[in-house]
Design a protein around this motif. Structure first.
Motif: not given
Length: 264
Positions: A134-138, A178-187
Motif C-alpha cells: 500500500v505504501s508503494l502506491l505513493l 495523502l489518501v494512502p498515508l491517511g489510511w495507513m495512519s488510521l490502520w
C-alpha cells in the motif's frame, strides 16, 4: 522468504547502481548539462517509480486481500516487489551520499533510512507485506514529481507539458499519496495493540515524516506552479521582458529549480 527477499534486494541494488553508471554513457540534454548527475539520478528514480507504482496498483487490484489483511495477506511475489524497492532506496541513498554532502541531502537521506527500515521489516519477517505494498502506491505520485523535475532541469517551464505535469502531480499527490498515508495512519492507530511497540514507533515516525514532506511539497507546487503562474490582465504601459512572466502583484516570476523533492 527472507533469503529470496535479500537476494532480490541485492540484485535490485546492483541493477540501479548499474543504471546510474549506464546513463553516464548517454548524452544529457544541453539545457541540463550543468546538472548531469541530478538528471541521471532523477531518471533512475523515475524508472523505480514506474515499476513499483504500477506493480503496487496492479497487485492491490488483483489481490485486494493485501489491504484487507496488511499483516499476513499477500502472495509471494508481493514480498519480492517490496524487496526490489528496498534495493532501489539503498542504491539511491548511496548515490546521494557519493555526490552530495550530508548537509545538502540530509532530508532525503533521513527519508530513505526510514523507508528502508520499514520495508526491510516486511522483507525479513515476511509480515506487513500488504501494508508495505500500500505504501508503494505513493510511487504513482512520484512519477509526476520526477517528470516535473526533469522538465525544470531541461528548462521546459513554463510550457503546456509542464502545466499538465504540475496538475497531475497535485492530483496524484492527493489520490495516491495523502489518501494512502491517511489510511495507513488510521490502520496503525487501530491495530497498535496487536503490533510490537517498536514497530508502531517506527511506522508512526515514518508516516509522520513522509506526511509532512508530502504536504510541504504539495503547497510548494501549488504556490510556484499554479497560484503564482495564473494569468493576469495586461497593465497599460507595463512592458515585460521577453520570456518573463509576472504575478498579479506585478512581481517577476522565475521558475523554481530547487532540489525540493520526495522519493517514495
Amino acid at each position: 522468504m527472507a533469503p529470496s527477499g535479500l537476494l532480490v534486494t541485492g540484485a535490485s541494488f546492483a541493477a540501479f547502481r548499474g543504471l546510474h553508471w549506464g546513463l553516464q554513457l548517454l548524452p544529457t540534454p544541453g539545457s541540463a548539462a550543468q546538472n548531469r548527475w541530478k538528471w541521471r539520478n532523477i531518471c533512475v528514480s523515475l524508472v523505480h517509480s514506474l515499476l513499483t507504482g504500477a506493480g503496487a496498483l496492479l497487485g492491490l487490484s488483483l489481490y485486494p486481500q493485501m489491504a484487507a489483511d496488511p499483516i499476513h495477506g499477500h502472495p509471494p511475489w508481493a514480498l519480492l516487489l517490496v524487496a526490489f524497492s528496498v534495493g532501489y532506496f539503498l542504491a539511491d541513498g548511496t548515490d546521494l551520499l557519493w555526490n552530495q554532502t550530508l548537509g545538502q541531502a540530509w532530508d532525503l537521506v533521513c527519508h530513505h533510512a526510514l523507508v528502508v527500515s520499514c520495508l526491510s521489516t516486511a522483507v525479513l519477517s515476511g509480515h506487513y507485506v500488504g501494508f508495505s505494498v500500500v505504501s508503494l502506491l505513493l510511487e504513482l505520485n512520484s512519477i509526476f514529481l520526477h517528470l516535473r523535475q526533469l522538465l525544470l532541469l531541461s528548462r521546459q517551464a513554463p510550457s503546456l507539458a509542464f502545466s499538465v505535469t504540475s496538475w497531475a502531480a497535485l492530483a496524484t499527490l492527493v489520490l495516491f499519496r495523502l489518501v494512502p498515508l491517511g489510511w495507513m495512519s488510521l490502520w496503525l492507530f487501530q491495530q497498535c495493540h496487536q503490533i510490537p511497540l517498536a514497530l508502531v514507533i517506527l511506522g508512526g515516525t515514518g508516516l509522520a515524516f513522509v506526511g509532512v514532506m508530502s504536504i510541504s511539497l504539495g503547497v510548494h507546487i501549488l504556490v510556484s506552479d499554479v497560484l503564482r503562474s495564473r494569468p493576469c490582465p495586461p497593465i497599460l504601459g507595463n512592458k515585460e521582458a521577453r520570456g518573463t512572466r509576472t504575478d498579479c502583484d506585478g512581481e517577476a516570476i522565475t521558475r523554481d529549480d530547487s532540489t525540493l523533492s520526495l522519493k517514495d
